[in-house]
Design a protein around this motif. Sequence first.
Motif, PDB file in Angstrom:
ATOM      1  N   MET A  14      48.143   6.336 104.244  1.00  0.00           N
ATOM      2  CA  MET A  14      47.426   4.640 103.559  1.00  0.00           C
ATOM      3  C   MET A  14      47.236   4.324 102.157  1.00  0.00           C
ATOM      4  O   MET A  14      46.492   3.917 101.807  1.00  0.00           O
ATOM      5  CB  MET A  14      45.989   6.061 104.065  1.00  0.00           C
ATOM      6  CG  MET A  14      45.606   6.252 105.421  1.00  0.00           C
ATOM      7  SD  MET A  14      44.782   5.136 106.368  1.00  0.00           S
ATOM      8  CE  MET A  14      43.451   4.323 105.663  1.00  0.00           C
ATOM      9  N   LYS A 173      47.211   8.357 106.465  1.00  0.00           N
ATOM     10  CA  LYS A 173      45.528   8.888 106.178  1.00  0.00           C
ATOM     11  C   LYS A 173      46.040   8.820 104.580  1.00  0.00           C
ATOM     12  O   LYS A 173      46.592   9.142 103.853  1.00  0.00           O
ATOM     13  CB  LYS A 173      45.178  10.374 106.498  1.00  0.00           C
ATOM     14  CG  LYS A 173      43.858  10.568 106.675  1.00  0.00           C
ATOM     15  CD  LYS A 173      43.870  11.724 107.726  1.00  0.00           C
ATOM     16  CE  LYS A 173      42.253  12.184 108.101  1.00  0.00           C
ATOM     17  NZ  LYS A 173      41.380  13.011 107.462  1.00  0.00           N
ATOM     18  N   TYR A 255      32.354  11.865 112.728  1.00  0.00           N
ATOM     19  CA  TYR A 255      33.370  10.714 112.158  1.00  0.00           C
ATOM     20  C   TYR A 255      35.111  11.110 112.051  1.00  0.00           C
ATOM     21  O   TYR A 255      35.558  10.873 112.125  1.00  0.00           O
ATOM     22  CB  TYR A 255      32.995  10.524 110.851  1.00  0.00           C
ATOM     23  CG  TYR A 255      33.432   9.203 110.338  1.00  0.00           C
ATOM     24  CD1 TYR A 255      33.116   8.089 110.759  1.00  0.00           C
ATOM     25  CD2 TYR A 255      34.789   8.867 109.295  1.00  0.00           C
ATOM     26  CE1 TYR A 255      34.206   7.063 111.272  1.00  0.00           C
ATOM     27  CE2 TYR A 255      35.062   8.123 109.245  1.00  0.00           C
ATOM     28  CZ  TYR A 255      34.601   6.780 110.222  1.00  0.00           C
ATOM     29  OH  TYR A 255      35.071   5.013 109.524  1.00  0.00           O
ATOM     30  N   GLU A 256      34.675  12.636 111.184  1.00  0.00           N
ATOM     31  CA  GLU A 256      36.738  13.205 111.400  1.00  0.00           C
ATOM     32  C   GLU A 256      37.332  13.061 112.748  1.00  0.00           C
ATOM     33  O   GLU A 256      38.590  13.024 112.386  1.00  0.00           O
ATOM     34  CB  GLU A 256      36.723  13.659 109.995  1.00  0.00           C
ATOM     35  CG  GLU A 256      37.799  14.915 109.618  1.00  0.00           C
ATOM     36  CD  GLU A 256      38.283  13.643 108.551  1.00  0.00           C
ATOM     37  OE1 GLU A 256      39.363  14.166 108.573  1.00  0.00           O
ATOM     38  OE2 GLU A 256      37.365  12.904 108.068  1.00  0.00           O
ATOM     39  N   THR A 259      37.718   9.593 114.220  1.00  0.00           N
ATOM     40  CA  THR A 259      39.348   9.362 113.289  1.00  0.00           C
ATOM     41  C   THR A 259      40.750   9.732 113.520  1.00  0.00           C
ATOM     42  O   THR A 259      41.479   9.462 114.126  1.00  0.00           O
ATOM     43  CB  THR A 259      38.701   8.600 111.815  1.00  0.00           C
ATOM     44  OG1 THR A 259      38.499  10.014 111.331  1.00  0.00           O
ATOM     45  CG2 THR A 259      37.560   7.924 111.439  1.00  0.00           C
ATOM     46  N   MET A 264      42.045   3.445 114.831  1.00  0.00           N
ATOM     47  CA  MET A 264      40.933   2.997 114.358  1.00  0.00           C
ATOM     48  C   MET A 264      41.446   2.204 113.449  1.00  0.00           C
ATOM     49  O   MET A 264      40.926   1.421 112.753  1.00  0.00           O
ATOM     50  CB  MET A 264      40.453   4.115 113.319  1.00  0.00           C
ATOM     51  CG  MET A 264      39.525   4.876 113.738  1.00  0.00           C
ATOM     52  SD  MET A 264      38.315   5.065 114.812  1.00  0.00           S
ATOM     53  CE  MET A 264      36.982   4.905 113.080  1.00  0.00           C
ATOM     54  N   THR A 265      42.631   1.029 113.702  1.00  0.00           N
ATOM     55  CA  THR A 265      43.183   0.158 112.883  1.00  0.00           C
ATOM     56  C   THR A 265      41.877  -0.937 112.823  1.00  0.00           C
ATOM     57  O   THR A 265      42.355  -2.049 111.812  1.00  0.00           O
ATOM     58  CB  THR A 265      44.197  -0.327 113.552  1.00  0.00           C
ATOM     59  OG1 THR A 265      43.972  -0.590 115.085  1.00  0.00           O
ATOM     60  CG2 THR A 265      45.715   1.289 113.215  1.00  0.00           C
ATOM     61  N   VAL A 267      38.880  -0.910 111.796  1.00  0.00           N
ATOM     62  CA  VAL A 267      38.310  -0.945 110.986  1.00  0.00           C
ATOM     63  C   VAL A 267      38.923  -1.438 109.810  1.00  0.00           C
ATOM     64  O   VAL A 267      40.090  -1.298 109.572  1.00  0.00           O
ATOM     65  CB  VAL A 267      37.937   0.566 111.214  1.00  0.00           C
ATOM     66  CG1 VAL A 267      36.731   0.836 109.616  1.00  0.00           C
ATOM     67  CG2 VAL A 267      36.819   0.912 111.900  1.00  0.00           C
ATOM     68  N   TYR A 269      40.885  -2.165 106.146  1.00  0.00           N
ATOM     69  CA  TYR A 269      41.312  -1.433 105.383  1.00  0.00           C
ATOM     70  C   TYR A 269      40.307   0.128 104.547  1.00  0.00           C
ATOM     71  O   TYR A 269      40.634   1.243 104.779  1.00  0.00           O
ATOM     72  CB  TYR A 269      42.199  -1.679 104.950  1.00  0.00           C
ATOM     73  CG  TYR A 269      43.232  -0.896 104.450  1.00  0.00           C
ATOM     74  CD1 TYR A 269      44.104  -0.007 104.762  1.00  0.00           C
ATOM     75  CD2 TYR A 269      43.542  -0.956 102.764  1.00  0.00           C
ATOM     76  CE1 TYR A 269      45.546   1.013 103.700  1.00  0.00           C
ATOM     77  CE2 TYR A 269      44.362   0.031 102.182  1.00  0.00           C
ATOM     78  CZ  TYR A 269      45.018   0.712 102.835  1.00  0.00           C
ATOM     79  OH  TYR A 269      46.072   2.230 101.796  1.00  0.00           O
ATOM     80  N   ARG A 272      38.053   2.033 105.720  1.00  0.00           N
ATOM     81  CA  ARG A 272      38.538   3.440 106.399  1.00  0.00           C
ATOM     82  C   ARG A 272      38.869   4.778 104.642  1.00  0.00           C
ATOM     83  O   ARG A 272      39.471   6.151 104.984  1.00  0.00           O
ATOM     84  CB  ARG A 272      40.280   2.744 107.491  1.00  0.00           C
ATOM     85  CG  ARG A 272      39.963   2.284 108.435  1.00  0.00           C
ATOM     86  CD  ARG A 272      41.298   2.270 109.527  1.00  0.00           C
ATOM     87  NE  ARG A 272      42.175   0.989 108.950  1.00  0.00           N
ATOM     88  CZ  ARG A 272      42.855   1.124 108.495  1.00  0.00           C
ATOM     89  NH1 ARG A 272      43.888   1.746 109.080  1.00  0.00           N
ATOM     90  NH2 ARG A 272      43.997  -0.664 108.696  1.00  0.00           N
ATOM     91  N   SER A 275      35.810   6.205 103.883  1.00  0.00           N
ATOM     92  CA  SER A 275      35.971   6.845 104.694  1.00  0.00           C
ATOM     93  C   SER A 275      36.104   8.616 105.310  1.00  0.00           C
ATOM     94  O   SER A 275      35.896   9.256 105.942  1.00  0.00           O
ATOM     95  CB  SER A 275      35.704   6.250 106.309  1.00  0.00           C
ATOM     96  OG  SER A 275      37.053   6.040 107.169  1.00  0.00           O
ATOM     97  N   ASP A 276      37.833   7.886 105.128  1.00  0.00           N
ATOM     98  CA  ASP A 276      38.847   9.374 104.811  1.00  0.00           C
ATOM     99  C   ASP A 276      37.953  10.305 103.803  1.00  0.00           C
ATOM    100  O   ASP A 276      39.067  11.317 104.114  1.00  0.00           O
ATOM    101  CB  ASP A 276      40.343   9.265 104.465  1.00  0.00           C
ATOM    102  CG  ASP A 276      41.067   8.494 105.567  1.00  0.00           C
ATOM    103  OD1 ASP A 276      39.517   8.526 106.990  1.00  0.00           O
ATOM    104  OD2 ASP A 276      41.802   7.914 105.788  1.00  0.00           O
TER     105      ASP A 276
END
Length: 323
Positions: A14, A173, A255-256, A259, A264-265, A267, A269, A272, A275-276
Amino acid sequence: MGNSTQIVSFVLAMYGNIGNLKYLYFTLAMLLYTLVIFTNTVLIVIIYVDRNLHEPMYLFLCSLFANEIYGSTSMLPCIMTQLLSETHEISAFSCFLQIFSIHTYAAIEYANLAIMAYDRYVCICKPLHYNVIITKRRVRQTIVAIWILCFVEVGVLLSFTVRLKLCGNIINKVSCDNHLVVKLSCSLDTTVSLIHDLVFGLIFVVAVPTCFISFTYIKILAVCIKFSQETREKAFSTCIPHLISLINFVFGCFYELITQRFDMTFVPYPLRVVSDMYLMTCQPLLSPIMYGLKLSKIRHACKHYFTHENVITSELLEFCHFK
């Protein structure tokens, strides 16, 4: 199916497209980590030195604040290191250690919130028996049991993952994730690991505490209906910080899980990436702010200590000497 090899490191993919934004993300991560450590540590110290706060509810809060420090430390320093890295690699040992820390943080957090809900239930529904049911000794024993059981359970979960033969080392991730590591397995039969992951995530961490919390709040609502308006508002005010913290944590966990298991591509970048980090940054920062602002005893204690020069240091020394 590819050939299995001995995985010595993983690549956290990520970070690959961040570019010059890495300095912005690094600054934000460092600021968040500093705030989390500062706010949670200050509240732990205030509860420790203020004898008026040596009550069961605040002992549970100390456990919660300590867990926030533990959880954010398991992720944010690693994120800051990876942001400045060129390869974005993490050793297998560090990756599994991070998985262990993140999972134990989540398990301890929800267990803490569940037992705090029970504390509010006894306080509101059985006030005359509160000091008999919720004693300081039982609180300490419960806190120790929560931490030990969660560490053991996550250790068992991770033992299945560590034994898997992997055919890849790329994790899409910003941090290591047990489910994504299991998906890298060469073995056609990862059923045991996936089932244990599902059982741990949905039953042990989510379902049991959720049922317990739901039961306590149903009882609280049933009793509060019989109260006067003023008493009802006072009872609800003690529950508001807990409910906000609980809702935020459940949303972050949900949410975790989404994903991890769905593509979730679609969403954007940057979203993402942020949110991670949500669960491990927002919750540790929200808890001390909510309890520090909403609970009058803590709010007054903070005001007292921060408006009197060196009072924390002097009272902490006096308390340690007394002990």
